[in-house]
Design a protein around this motif. Structure first.
Motif, mmCIF file in Angstrom:
data_model
loop_
_atom_site.group_PDB
_atom_site.id
_atom_site.type_symbol
_atom_site.label_atom_id
_atom_site.label_comp_id
_atom_site.label_asym_id
_atom_site.label_seq_id
_atom_site.Cartn_x
_atom_site.Cartn_y
_atom_site.Cartn_z
ATOM 1 N N HIS A 1 26.201 4.545 11.582
ATOM 2 C CA HIS A 1 25.804 5.605 12.236
ATOM 3 C C HIS A 1 25.347 6.043 14.110
ATOM 4 N N ARG A 2 25.715 4.838 14.700
ATOM 5 C CA ARG A 2 25.444 4.649 15.245
ATOM 6 C C ARG A 2 26.933 4.254 16.065
ATOM 7 N N VAL A 3 27.928 4.565 15.169
ATOM 8 C CA VAL A 3 29.355 4.834 15.566
ATOM 9 C C VAL A 3 30.056 5.585 15.591
ATOM 10 N N LEU A 4 30.842 5.956 17.061
ATOM 11 C CA LEU A 4 31.262 7.242 16.776
ATOM 12 C C LEU A 4 32.677 7.732 15.812
ATOM 13 N N ASP A 5 32.519 7.010 14.414
ATOM 14 C CA ASP A 5 33.722 6.947 13.346
ATOM 15 C C ASP A 5 34.198 8.297 12.854
ATOM 16 N N HIS A 6 33.164 9.486 13.120
ATOM 17 C CA HIS A 6 33.659 10.862 12.450
ATOM 18 C C HIS A 6 35.023 11.332 13.545
ATOM 19 N N PRO A 7 35.818 12.203 13.192
ATOM 20 C CA PRO A 7 36.475 12.622 14.195
ATOM 21 C C PRO A 7 35.921 13.361 14.996
ATOM 22 N N CYS A 8 34.448 14.087 14.790
ATOM 23 C CA CYS A 8 34.114 15.080 15.891
ATOM 24 C C CYS A 8 33.372 14.137 16.728
ATOM 25 N N ARG A 9 32.898 12.939 16.983
ATOM 26 C CA ARG A 9 32.393 12.098 17.703
ATOM 27 C C ARG A 9 32.893 11.676 18.361
ATOM 28 N N GLU A 10 34.170 10.878 17.508
ATOM 29 C CA GLU A 10 35.486 10.575 18.387
ATOM 30 C C GLU A 10 35.317 11.728 19.541
ATOM 31 N N TYR A 11 36.178 12.650 19.174
ATOM 32 C CA TYR A 11 36.692 13.442 20.267
ATOM 33 C C TYR A 11 35.389 13.415 21.385
ATOM 34 N N LEU A 12 34.674 13.997 21.502
ATOM 35 C CA LEU A 12 33.155 13.475 22.517
ATOM 36 C C LEU A 12 33.515 12.659 23.421
ATOM 37 N N ASN A 13 34.112 11.760 23.513
ATOM 38 C CA ASN A 13 34.460 10.685 24.594
ATOM 39 C C ASN A 13 36.023 11.464 24.966
ATOM 40 N N GLN A 14 36.846 11.671 23.969
ATOM 41 C CA GLN A 14 38.653 12.551 24.475
ATOM 42 C C GLN A 14 37.934 13.479 25.198
ATOM 43 N N TYR A 15 37.248 14.268 24.521
ATOM 44 C CA TYR A 15 37.481 15.901 26.070
ATOM 45 C C TYR A 15 35.877 16.189 26.858
ATOM 46 N N GLY A 16 35.105 14.644 26.307
ATOM 47 C CA GLY A 16 33.748 15.214 27.076
ATOM 48 C C GLY A 16 32.534 16.113 26.743
ATOM 49 N N ILE A 17 32.037 15.329 27.053
ATOM 50 C CA ILE A 17 30.451 16.439 26.420
ATOM 51 C C ILE A 17 29.711 17.163 26.634
ATOM 52 N N GLU A 18 30.862 17.764 27.872
ATOM 53 C CA GLU A 18 30.630 19.426 28.577
ATOM 54 C C GLU A 18 31.771 20.355 27.501
ATOM 55 N N GLN A 19 32.124 19.352 26.302
ATOM 56 C CA GLN A 19 32.838 21.310 26.118
ATOM 57 C C GLN A 19 31.930 20.741 24.386
ATOM 58 N N THR A 20 30.419 20.993 24.303
ATOM 59 C CA THR A 20 29.797 20.946 23.605
ATOM 60 C C THR A 20 28.510 22.062 23.300
ATOM 61 N N ASN A 21 27.906 21.968 22.481
ATOM 62 C CA ASN A 21 26.927 23.528 22.556
ATOM 63 C C ASN A 21 25.902 23.028 23.058
ATOM 64 N N PHE A 22 25.482 21.502 23.693
ATOM 65 C CA PHE A 22 24.755 21.651 23.958
ATOM 66 C C PHE A 22 23.734 22.478 25.581
ATOM 67 N N ILE A 23 22.725 23.062 25.732
ATOM 68 C CA ILE A 23 22.053 23.370 26.910
ATOM 69 C C ILE A 23 21.277 22.171 27.957
ATOM 70 N N HIS A 24 21.835 21.628 29.040
ATOM 71 C CA HIS A 24 20.935 21.112 29.539
ATOM 72 C C HIS A 24 20.221 21.526 29.977
ATOM 73 N N PRO A 25 18.825 20.761 29.922
ATOM 74 C CA PRO A 25 17.294 21.513 30.810
ATOM 75 C C PRO A 25 17.569 21.534 32.264
ATOM 76 N N HIS A 26 18.301 21.432 33.189
ATOM 77 C CA HIS A 26 19.013 22.150 34.639
ATOM 78 C C HIS A 26 18.874 23.503 34.419
ATOM 79 N N GLU A 27 19.960 23.627 33.265
ATOM 80 C CA GLU A 27 20.355 25.146 32.836
ATOM 81 C C GLU A 27 19.427 26.259 32.447
ATOM 82 N N ILE A 28 18.407 25.610 31.820
ATOM 83 C CA ILE A 28 17.564 26.572 31.326
ATOM 84 C C ILE A 28 16.483 27.618 31.915
ATOM 85 N N LYS A 29 17.011 27.114 33.088
ATOM 86 C CA LYS A 29 16.338 28.090 34.263
ATOM 87 C C LYS A 29 17.397 29.740 33.925
#
Length: 323
Positions: free
Chosen positions: A225-253
């Motif tokens: 469960h520490r390996v990017l073995d699911h398709p969506c997890r592999e995409y984090l490297n392919q597309y970059g984590i800016e394509q995800t829905n998390f809000i960076h703490p700097h953006e919470i303002k």
């Protein structure tokens, strides 16, 4: 800022909330009931309740219930709302419904539901004074769906996380919902890909996870469960984590003008990471490895950092975390 935080089945979390002076920032603590009775939409979090008897291993249901009792006592003492998770795609059996009523009689104030049929069942069957919240499993992406859910009893609205970066949408909908006296929640640190094609199947598979499978994972498949073995997890490297829905703490303002309760995701997080996430969003600042505060990023085998200027990368090897 007020937070909705997960109970990770570690009673040390409750102690640390007090010791680190974070207790006043907690609006509610959400938890999964005994998995022998109720599913919770995720792999059962029973790592601390695996009991050995010779060569046999089983889930320690009694100690699990005792720790849930401790959670209830803590929340009552500190006036924190208790939020019971019913975030799955089915409805309750007669026995499960009795169990939910027992939880409410013990002090549950919020019930989080995962579908419309379950919402109607809870609304029709539970006469106690509770608030009902939608889960991320509850598909409410269109305004008609949202107001149908509200008319059927949703009193706390959790914004769909795939809308997290659509500030114009959030502002417009928040204004309408506040006029209807609906409380608002924003999930800040999930980290799934936006509009991920695998999201539905991931949720469906999580609901089917048995106690026996969870025990096997904790004992034998931890590294898996520490390996990017699911398709969506592999995409984090392919597309970059800016394509995800998390809000960076700097953006919470950018969200503080709306009276949100901020939901911290992480029932599988350590106590340290849950508190680290809280402090990062509370301060609006974080410079460390994002795997420590963003739930879905924990699966990455490499550190995840931000420079911060919307530039995300997977390169640094030394963690200089704020926490």
């Amino acid at each position: 800022m007020k937070f909705s935080i997960p109970y990770n089945c570690d009673t040390q979390l409750l102690t640390e909330l007090l010791q680190q002076n974070l207790i006043e920032s907690v609006e509610d603590i959400y938890f999964a009931a005994n998995p022998e009775i109720l599913p919770s939409g995720r792999r059962p979090k029973i790592k601390n309740y695996i009991k050995f008897n010779g060569d046999e291993v089983h889930f320690d249901s009694e100690n699990y219930d005792q720790d849930i009792d401790q959670l209830f006592h803590f929340c009552h003492k500190h006036r924190i709302k208790i939020n019971l998770l019913l975030n799955f795609s089915s409805i309750l059996t007669v026995e499960q419904l009795k169990y939910v009523q027992q939880m409410i009689d013990m002090g549950v104030k919020i019930v989080t539901v995962g579908n419309m049929e379950l919402l109607k069942q809870i609304k029709d069957s539970i006469t106690s004074d509770i608030q009902i919240q939608n889960s991320v499993y509850f598909k409410l992406n269109h305004r008609k769906e949202i107001f149908n859910a509200i008319s059927n009893g949703i009193a706390i609205f959790l914004f769909p996380p795939n809308k997290n970066h659509k500030l114009q949408y959030i502002n417009a909908l928040a204004g309408i919902l506040r006029s209807h006296k609906i409380q608002l929640k924003l999930m800040v640190n999930e980290g799934c890909l936006i509009q991920c094609n695998h999201r539905y199947n991931c949720q469906k598979d999580s609901q089917k996870y048995s106690i026996e499978s969870a025990i096997n994972d904790y004992l034998n498949n931890v590294e898996k469960h520490r390996v990017l073995d699911h398709p969506c997890r592999e995409y984090l490297n392919q597309y970059g984590i800016e394509q995800t829905n998390f809000i960076h703490p700097h953006e919470i303002k950018n969200y503080k003008h709306i009276d949100f309760t901020y939901k911290i995701v992480g029932r599988s997080f350590s106590t340290e990471n849950i508190l680290c996430s809280m402090k990062a969003y509370k301060s609006g600042s974080y410079k460390g490895d994002l795997r420590r505060i963003i739930e879905n990023f924990k699966h990455s085998v490499k550190p995840l950092y931000t420079s911060y200027s919307k530039t995300y990368f997977l390169t640094k090897e030394n963690d200089k975390s704020d926490c």
